[in-house]
Design a protein around this motif. Structure first.
Motif, short mmCIF file in Angstrom:
data_model
loop_
_atom_site.label_atom_id
_atom_site.label_comp_id
_atom_site.label_asym_id
_atom_site.label_seq_id
_atom_site.Cartn_x
_atom_site.Cartn_y
_atom_site.Cartn_z
N LEU A 240 82.55 117.22 -3.72
CA LEU A 240 83.27 116.63 -4.84
C LEU A 240 84.58 115.97 -4.44
CD1 LEU A 240 82.71 119.47 -7.50
CD2 LEU A 240 81.47 117.30 -7.27
N SER A 241 85.01 116.19 -3.18
CA SER A 241 86.31 115.64 -2.76
C SER A 241 86.21 114.13 -2.55
CB SER A 241 86.78 116.32 -1.46
OG SER A 241 87.00 117.70 -1.67
N ILE A 242 87.25 113.43 -3.05
CA ILE A 242 87.34 111.98 -2.85
C ILE A 242 88.15 111.67 -1.62
CG2 ILE A 242 88.14 109.80 -3.89
CD1 ILE A 242 87.70 111.07 -6.62
N ASP A 243 89.17 112.50 -1.40
CA ASP A 243 90.05 112.27 -0.26
C ASP A 243 89.33 112.74 1.01
OD1 ASP A 243 92.77 111.63 0.85
OD2 ASP A 243 92.59 113.76 1.45
N ALA A 244 89.41 111.93 2.05
CA ALA A 244 88.74 112.25 3.31
C ALA A 244 89.34 113.47 3.97
CB ALA A 244 88.80 111.05 4.26
N GLY A 245 90.68 113.62 3.83
CA GLY A 245 91.32 114.79 4.44
C GLY A 245 90.87 116.08 3.79
N ASP A 246 90.81 116.06 2.45
CA ASP A 246 90.32 117.26 1.75
C ASP A 246 88.86 117.57 2.12
OD1 ASP A 246 92.78 117.46 0.55
OD2 ASP A 246 92.14 116.45 -1.32
N ARG A 247 88.06 116.47 2.29
CA ARG A 247 86.65 116.69 2.64
C ARG A 247 86.53 117.32 4.02
NH1 ARG A 247 85.19 111.88 2.45
NH2 ARG A 247 84.65 111.81 0.23
N GLN A 248 87.33 116.82 4.99
CA GLN A 248 87.29 117.39 6.34
C GLN A 248 87.76 118.83 6.36
OE1 GLN A 248 86.01 116.15 9.09
NE2 GLN A 248 85.36 114.29 7.98
N GLN A 249 88.78 119.13 5.54
CA GLN A 249 89.26 120.52 5.48
C GLN A 249 88.18 121.45 4.89
OE1 GLN A 249 92.87 121.02 3.25
NE2 GLN A 249 93.05 123.22 3.76
N ALA A 250 87.52 120.94 3.84
CA ALA A 250 86.47 121.76 3.23
C ALA A 250 85.32 121.97 4.20
CB ALA A 250 85.96 121.10 1.94
N LEU A 251 84.95 120.90 4.96
CA LEU A 251 83.87 121.06 5.95
C LEU A 251 84.26 122.02 7.06
CD1 LEU A 251 82.58 117.37 6.21
CD2 LEU A 251 81.49 119.31 5.06
N ALA A 252 85.57 121.97 7.43
CA ALA A 252 86.04 122.91 8.45
C ALA A 252 85.93 124.35 7.93
CB ALA A 252 87.49 122.58 8.84
N GLN A 253 86.24 124.54 6.65
CA GLN A 253 86.09 125.87 6.06
C GLN A 253 84.62 126.30 6.00
OE1 GLN A 253 88.37 128.06 5.19
NE2 GLN A 253 90.06 126.69 5.84
N VAL A 254 83.75 125.29 5.80
CA VAL A 254 82.32 125.62 5.82
C VAL A 254 81.91 126.12 7.19
CG1 VAL A 254 80.00 124.65 5.67
CG2 VAL A 254 81.70 124.08 3.93
N LEU A 255 82.37 125.41 8.23
CA LEU A 255 82.05 125.86 9.60
C LEU A 255 82.67 127.22 9.90
CD1 LEU A 255 82.50 122.47 11.54
CD2 LEU A 255 80.37 123.62 10.87
N ALA A 256 83.89 127.44 9.44
CA ALA A 256 84.53 128.73 9.68
C ALA A 256 83.79 129.84 8.93
CB ALA A 256 86.00 128.68 9.24
N GLY A 257 83.38 129.55 7.69
CA GLY A 257 82.62 130.56 6.94
C GLY A 257 81.28 130.86 7.60
N THR A 258 80.67 129.78 8.17
CA THR A 258 79.40 130.00 8.88
C THR A 258 79.61 130.88 10.09
OG1 THR A 258 78.66 127.81 8.13
CG2 THR A 258 77.45 128.84 9.98
N ASP A 259 80.71 130.64 10.82
CA ASP A 259 81.01 131.49 11.99
C ASP A 259 81.26 132.93 11.56
OD1 ASP A 259 80.74 129.31 13.62
OD2 ASP A 259 82.90 128.84 13.61
N ARG A 260 81.99 133.10 10.46
CA ARG A 260 82.23 134.47 9.99
C ARG A 260 80.93 135.16 9.56
NH1 ARG A 260 87.02 132.00 8.01
NH2 ARG A 260 86.01 131.49 6.04
N ALA A 261 80.05 134.42 8.87
CA ALA A 261 78.77 135.01 8.47
C ALA A 261 77.93 135.37 9.70
CB ALA A 261 78.00 134.04 7.57
N THR A 262 77.96 134.49 10.71
CA THR A 262 77.23 134.80 11.96
C THR A 262 77.80 136.04 12.62
OG1 THR A 262 76.78 132.43 12.25
CG2 THR A 262 76.52 133.87 14.18
N ARG A 263 79.14 136.16 12.64
CA ARG A 263 79.77 137.32 13.25
C ARG A 263 79.43 138.61 12.49
NH1 ARG A 263 84.24 135.29 13.40
NH2 ARG A 263 85.27 136.24 11.58
N VAL A 264 79.43 138.53 11.16
CA VAL A 264 79.06 139.70 10.35
C VAL A 264 77.62 140.09 10.62
CG1 VAL A 264 78.68 140.50 7.99
CG2 VAL A 264 80.79 139.28 8.56
N LEU A 265 76.74 139.07 10.72
CA LEU A 265 75.33 139.36 10.97
C LEU A 265 75.14 140.01 12.34
CD1 LEU A 265 72.40 139.15 10.04
CD2 LEU A 265 72.34 136.83 11.00
N GLU A 266 75.87 139.51 13.35
CA GLU A 266 75.77 140.12 14.68
C GLU A 266 76.28 141.56 14.67
OE1 GLU A 266 77.94 137.53 17.19
OE2 GLU A 266 76.35 136.01 17.34
#
Length: 346
Positions: free
Chosen positions: A267-293
């Motif tokens: 939903l973000s229009i601003d490219a910076g907000d979109r990149q920050q949100a995608l970075a949070q997605v990657l960080a959340g994915t890493d945290r979920a992977t770590r929890v699973l491990e």
């Protein structure tokens, strides 16, 4: 299949018991038959000794009553002997004489033994064979009678009597005893069959302990071990169910955060907000992977062993990581999260 069945029978407790009990019973029967055979043979020999004594007393009575008829008596006895004797009736040989040893009458095949020997039973050698003799003296002491039989013929008759007495028992006893042993062993092992049927009727979810109240004393150690195994299986299944629930609970929050960050990036229009949100997605994915491990590592741990790399955990740092994961969700709901910066080690 043909070679497998004998191996299964050798490993079967029922066949092992049947083999052992049958061998012991047959050995007992053999020993009993041998003792009975010898006893029957001894009794037959005692009976023939009695007949020998009875014949001797009859001859002594006849000689004492009328000595003049001894020649006629010999002829009549020879006629009876020539009529034939059965295998249970060995030929009787005799000598009749006076107390001084003079011979009055003698059968054809009687042993030539002196009549002056002491009264009673004796064994002598005659024509290369042993003979059983009985010497009797009259009450007045004027006549003596000596009767005898071949021991070979006596033994043959005694063995035949013993064989006829023991053989039916020896043949019938196994026919009666072996089925009795089989059904006794089968009935004795019925509690094991009932236990096997009880276990076979159970469903996979039924891990309740087996009943021990009516079990025989010999099967109680087996039932105790099985019940312990069932308890361990039930505890293991409960731990697996708890692990599945805990894993679902632990993964729910990281997945929710990833979903929110993905929606923010969408939903973000601003490219910076979109990149920050995608970075949070990657960080959340890493945290979920770590929890699973971590969950998988916990699942592989032996519950009786300790942790391989035990160490202190800073709960304050852990709380800041959780706040960072929950920030996108709380920001949309006007929820403020605060934490203390001082470390808290456990």
């Amino acid at each position: 299949m043909g070679t497998r069945l004998p191996a299964m029978r050798l490993q079967s407790l029922r066949w092992r018991l049947l083999r052992t009990v049958c061998l012991a019973a047959l050995l007992g029967l053999a020993v009993s038959a041998m003792l009975s055979y010898r006893q029957a043979q001894h009794e037959a020999e005692e009976l023939m000794d009695g007949n020998l004594a009875q014949s001797g007393r009859i001859l002594l009575a006849l000689a004492t009553d009328d000595p003049q008829q001894l020649d006629d008596l010999g002829a009549r006895l020879a006629t009876l002997a020539s009529a034939g004797a059965s295998r249970y009736e060995p030929l009787l040989e005799y000598q009749i004489g006076r107390n001084d040893g003079s011979l009055l009458l003698r059968s054809e095949h009687a042993p030539e033994s002196p009549l002056s020997v002491a009264p009673g039973y004796s064994v002598i050698e005659h024509d290369g064979d042993p003979w059983r003799l009985l010497t009797l003296a009259s009450t007045a002491g004027d006549f003596r009678v000596q009767v005898g039989q071949s021991i070979k013929l006596r033994d043959r008759a005694a063995l035949e009597v013993a064989r006829q007495a023991v053989l039916p028992i020896a043949l019938m006893s196994p026919l009666l005893l072996l089925p009795l042993i089989y059904f006794s062993v089968r009935r004795g092992l019925k509690p094991l069959d009932d236990l096997a049927a009880d276990v076979a009727r159970r469903s996979a979810e039924n891990l309740e302990p087996l009943a021990m109240r009516l079990a025989p004393l010999e099967t109680q150690p087996l039932l105790t071990a099985l019940n312990r195994l069932l308890i361990r299986l039930r505890e293991t299944l409960d731990k697996e169910r708890r692990f599945t629930a805990d894993a679902a609970h632990e993964l729910r929050t990281p997945l929710a955060v990833i979903k929110v960050q993905a929606q923010v990036a969408q939903l973000s229009i601003d490219a910076g907000d979109r990149q920050q949100a995608l970075a949070q997605v990657l960080a959340g994915t890493d945290r979920a992977t770590r929890v699973l491990e971590q969950l998988l590592r916990l699942a592989r741990l032996d519950p009786l062993a300790g942790l391989p790399d035990a160490g202190d955990i800073d709960l304050a740092e852990l709380a800041r990581q959780v706040f960072a994961e929950l920030w996108p969700t709380t920001a949309t709901q006007a929820i403020q999260l605060h934490s203390d910066d001082s470390p808290l080690l456990v």
